[in-house]
Scaffold this motif. Structure first.
Motif, PDB file in Angstrom:
ATOM      1  N   PHE A 159      -6.648  36.253  18.547  1.00 25.66           N
ATOM      2  CA  PHE A 159      -7.268  36.018  17.377  1.00 25.66           C
ATOM      3  C   PHE A 159      -8.615  37.667  17.691  1.00 25.66           C
ATOM      4  CE2 PHE A 159     -11.937  35.931  16.327  1.00 25.66           C
ATOM      5  CZ  PHE A 159     -11.280  35.090  13.897  1.00 25.66           C
ATOM      6  N   GLU A 160      -8.847  38.107  18.656  1.00 27.67           N
ATOM      7  CA  GLU A 160      -9.665  39.401  18.987  1.00 27.67           C
ATOM      8  C   GLU A 160      -9.150  40.580  18.304  1.00 27.67           C
ATOM      9  OE1 GLU A 160     -11.168  39.742  22.832  1.00 27.67           O
ATOM     10  OE2 GLU A 160     -12.203  37.178  22.387  1.00 27.67           O
ATOM     11  N   ILE A 161      -7.495  41.006  18.685  1.00 24.74           N
ATOM     12  CA  ILE A 161      -6.613  41.765  18.672  1.00 24.74           C
ATOM     13  C   ILE A 161      -6.145  41.494  16.561  1.00 24.74           C
ATOM     14  CG2 ILE A 161      -4.886  43.310  18.478  1.00 24.74           C
ATOM     15  CD1 ILE A 161      -4.091  41.507  21.127  1.00 24.74           C
ATOM     16  N   LEU A 162      -6.844  40.984  15.781  1.00 25.85           N
ATOM     17  CA  LEU A 162      -5.681  40.830  14.829  1.00 25.85           C
ATOM     18  C   LEU A 162      -7.179  41.373  13.864  1.00 25.85           C
ATOM     19  CD1 LEU A 162      -3.578  37.812  14.776  1.00 25.85           C
ATOM     20  CD2 LEU A 162      -2.988  39.938  14.364  1.00 25.85           C
ATOM     21  N   LEU A 163      -8.811  40.747  14.585  1.00 29.54           N
ATOM     22  CA  LEU A 163     -10.185  40.521  13.560  1.00 29.54           C
ATOM     23  C   LEU A 163      -9.528  41.972  13.649  1.00 29.54           C
ATOM     24  CD1 LEU A 163     -12.164  39.712  12.538  1.00 29.54           C
ATOM     25  CD2 LEU A 163     -13.712  39.854  15.233  1.00 29.54           C
ATOM     26  N   GLY A 164      -9.843  42.926  14.963  1.00 29.35           N
ATOM     27  CA  GLY A 164     -10.132  44.099  14.823  1.00 29.35           C
ATOM     28  C   GLY A 164      -9.565  45.008  14.351  1.00 29.35           C
ATOM     29  N   LEU A 165      -8.109  44.890  14.415  1.00 29.08           N
ATOM     30  CA  LEU A 165      -7.275  45.426  12.952  1.00 29.08           C
ATOM     31  C   LEU A 165      -7.795  45.799  11.666  1.00 29.08           C
ATOM     32  CD1 LEU A 165      -4.111  44.936  14.395  1.00 29.08           C
ATOM     33  CD2 LEU A 165      -4.993  47.285  15.087  1.00 29.08           C
ATOM     34  N   ILE A 188     -11.180  47.662  11.265  1.00 29.58           N
ATOM     35  CA  ILE A 188     -10.108  49.053  10.426  1.00 29.58           C
ATOM     36  C   ILE A 188      -9.740  49.276   9.601  1.00 29.58           C
ATOM     37  CG2 ILE A 188      -8.393  50.756  11.276  1.00 29.58           C
ATOM     38  CD1 ILE A 188      -8.998  49.716  14.260  1.00 29.58           C
ATOM     39  N   LEU A 189      -9.036  48.104   8.527  1.00 32.04           N
ATOM     40  CA  LEU A 189      -8.608  47.900   7.575  1.00 32.04           C
ATOM     41  C   LEU A 189      -9.256  48.283   6.954  1.00 32.04           C
ATOM     42  CD1 LEU A 189      -6.018  48.015   5.308  1.00 32.04           C
ATOM     43  CD2 LEU A 189      -5.462  46.225   5.723  1.00 32.04           C
ATOM     44  N   PHE A 190     -10.230  46.815   6.666  1.00 32.87           N
ATOM     45  CA  PHE A 190     -11.484  47.207   6.099  1.00 32.87           C
ATOM     46  C   PHE A 190     -12.305  48.342   5.952  1.00 32.87           C
ATOM     47  CE2 PHE A 190     -15.993  46.206   4.806  1.00 32.87           C
ATOM     48  CZ  PHE A 190     -15.711  44.995   3.779  1.00 32.87           C
ATOM     49  N   ASP A 191     -12.625  48.512   7.079  1.00 30.60           N
ATOM     50  CA  ASP A 191     -13.589  50.279   6.887  1.00 30.60           C
ATOM     51  C   ASP A 191     -12.629  51.033   6.107  1.00 30.60           C
ATOM     52  OD1 ASP A 191     -15.595  49.226   8.116  1.00 30.60           O
ATOM     53  OD2 ASP A 191     -14.659  49.792   9.999  1.00 30.60           O
ATOM     54  N   ASP A 192     -10.949  51.199   5.959  1.00 31.02           N
ATOM     55  CA  ASP A 192     -10.760  52.133   5.573  1.00 31.02           C
ATOM     56  C   ASP A 192     -10.639  52.152   3.858  1.00 31.02           C
ATOM     57  OD1 ASP A 192      -9.855  53.805   7.632  1.00 31.02           O
ATOM     58  OD2 ASP A 192      -7.807  53.181   8.433  1.00 31.02           O
ATOM     59  N   LEU A 203      -1.458  56.703  10.753  1.00 30.01           N
ATOM     60  CA  LEU A 203      -0.594  56.095  11.307  1.00 30.01           C
ATOM     61  C   LEU A 203      -0.365  54.982  12.753  1.00 30.01           C
ATOM     62  CD1 LEU A 203       1.540  59.063  11.166  1.00 30.01           C
ATOM     63  CD2 LEU A 203       2.043  57.277   9.668  1.00 30.01           C
ATOM     64  N   ASP A 204      -1.322  55.109  12.996  1.00 25.66           N
ATOM     65  CA  ASP A 204      -1.967  54.364  14.546  1.00 25.66           C
ATOM     66  C   ASP A 204      -2.488  53.230  14.703  1.00 25.66           C
ATOM     67  OD1 ASP A 204      -3.240  54.602  17.405  1.00 25.66           O
ATOM     68  OD2 ASP A 204      -4.724  53.436  16.763  1.00 25.66           O
ATOM     69  N   TRP A 205      -2.739  52.868  13.041  1.00 24.60           N
ATOM     70  CA  TRP A 205      -3.513  51.148  12.651  1.00 24.60           C
ATOM     71  C   TRP A 205      -1.536  51.148  12.391  1.00 24.60           C
ATOM     72  CZ3 TRP A 205      -2.462  48.288   8.262  1.00 24.60           C
ATOM     73  CH2 TRP A 205      -2.974  47.173   8.007  1.00 24.60           C
ATOM     74  N   PHE A 206      -0.973  50.899  11.518  1.00 25.28           N
ATOM     75  CA  PHE A 206       0.355  51.026  11.179  1.00 25.28           C
ATOM     76  C   PHE A 206       1.678  50.674  12.559  1.00 25.28           C
ATOM     77  CE2 PHE A 206       0.119  52.826   6.420  1.00 25.28           C
ATOM     78  CZ  PHE A 206      -0.403  51.737   6.402  1.00 25.28           C
ATOM     79  N   ASP A 207       1.281  51.100  13.586  1.00 26.37           N
ATOM     80  CA  ASP A 207       1.627  50.968  14.577  1.00 26.37           C
ATOM     81  C   ASP A 207       1.414  50.039  15.465  1.00 26.37           C
ATOM     82  OD1 ASP A 207       4.059  52.440  14.202  1.00 26.37           O
ATOM     83  OD2 ASP A 207       2.689  54.950  15.150  1.00 26.37           O
ATOM     84  N   ARG A 208       0.148  49.806  15.311  1.00 29.12           N
ATOM     85  CA  ARG A 208      -0.499  49.101  16.353  1.00 29.12           C
ATOM     86  C   ARG A 208      -0.409  47.688  15.247  1.00 29.12           C
ATOM     87  NH1 ARG A 208      -2.867  50.805  20.612  1.00 29.12           N
ATOM     88  NH2 ARG A 208      -3.992  52.578  21.211  1.00 29.12           N
ATOM     89  N   SER A 209       0.030  47.609  14.087  1.00 27.25           N
ATOM     90  CA  SER A 209      -0.673  46.537  13.684  1.00 27.25           C
ATOM     91  C   SER A 209       1.259  45.481  13.603  1.00 27.25           C
ATOM     92  CB  SER A 209      -0.667  46.565  11.708  1.00 27.25           C
ATOM     93  OG  SER A 209      -2.424  46.768  11.766  1.00 27.25           O
TER      94      SER A 209
END
Length: 218
Positions: free
Chosen positions: A86-92, A95-99, A108-114
């Protein structure tokens, strides 16, 4: 064939039924939580948690006799695996919300980590091992300029105060949709390559100077 000492655990719920007098439901719940008397407690065997591994040691009868081995994640307690994920998903999501709020496309980093986080979530639900973390991710990128729509609104007010061509037009008449569309149009057609290239060159010089100072001081 080697021996391993394995500690397995399952959580057994303990419950009680007690009546609390209170003005509100919240107050009654708080009283129940703060009540530390469990003399009428009962065990709920039917709702016991999943059996999971809480310790591994190399050798026979070696529990706590030496450093424990790392527990493969698929044998950890399922609820704890989900809580950590859950902590990982919340962090992602942050990041998406800020973008999105800054009208930027996710990196691309966000897509790979997601993609990895989705695969890990599916592995947790299936009780499988975690997937390998993504490797060779793109190097971090840095936002050079952000076009803020609230600042555009300030500029609209300033222009209407001095430009006679728009006499009679008020800042309130310009809708949020019109401001948003104008920002998207401007970003799409403007060429920032010279500005970015100059910034990259200046950053390179700063990095070189920092390295030069560090090596000179050694």
């Amino acid at each position: 064939m080697p021996d391993f000492t394995i500690e397995t655990t399952y959580h057994l719920p303990v419950f009680r039924h007690r009546t609390y007098e209170a003005d509100t439901l919240d107050e009654a719940c708080r009283a129940a939580i703060e009540d530390d008397s469990w003399d009428i407690a009962e065990k709920d065997v039917d709702s016991s948690g999943a059996i999971h591994i809480t310790g591994i040691w190399d050798g026979a009868h070696a529990a706590y006799a030496g450093p424990p081995l790392q527990i493969p994640p698929q044998f950890d307690e399922p609820v704890q695996r989900r809580a950590r994920h859950f902590e990982i998903l919340l962090g992602l999501l942050k990041i998406l919300f800020d973008d999105v709020r800054a009208a930027r496309s996710p990196s691309l980093d966000w897509f790979d980590r997601s993609a990895w986080a989705i695969a890990r979530g599916e592995a947790i639900l299936a009780g499988d091992a975690d997937p390998e973390e993504p490797v060779n991710l793109p190097k971090p990128s840095h936002v050079l300029v952000t076009l803020q729509e609230n600042r555009v609104r300030d500029a609209i007010t300033a222009v209407l105060e001095v430009d006679p061509n728009f006499k009679g037009l008020t800042p309130e008449a310009v809708t949020d949709d019109e401001v948003h569309a104008a920002c998207l149009s401007l970003v799409a057609r403007m060429d920032f390559s010279d500005v970015v290239g100059n910034a990259e060159f200046q950053a390179a010089l700063l990095a070189i100077r920092s390295t030069h100072r560090r090596l000179a001081s050694d």
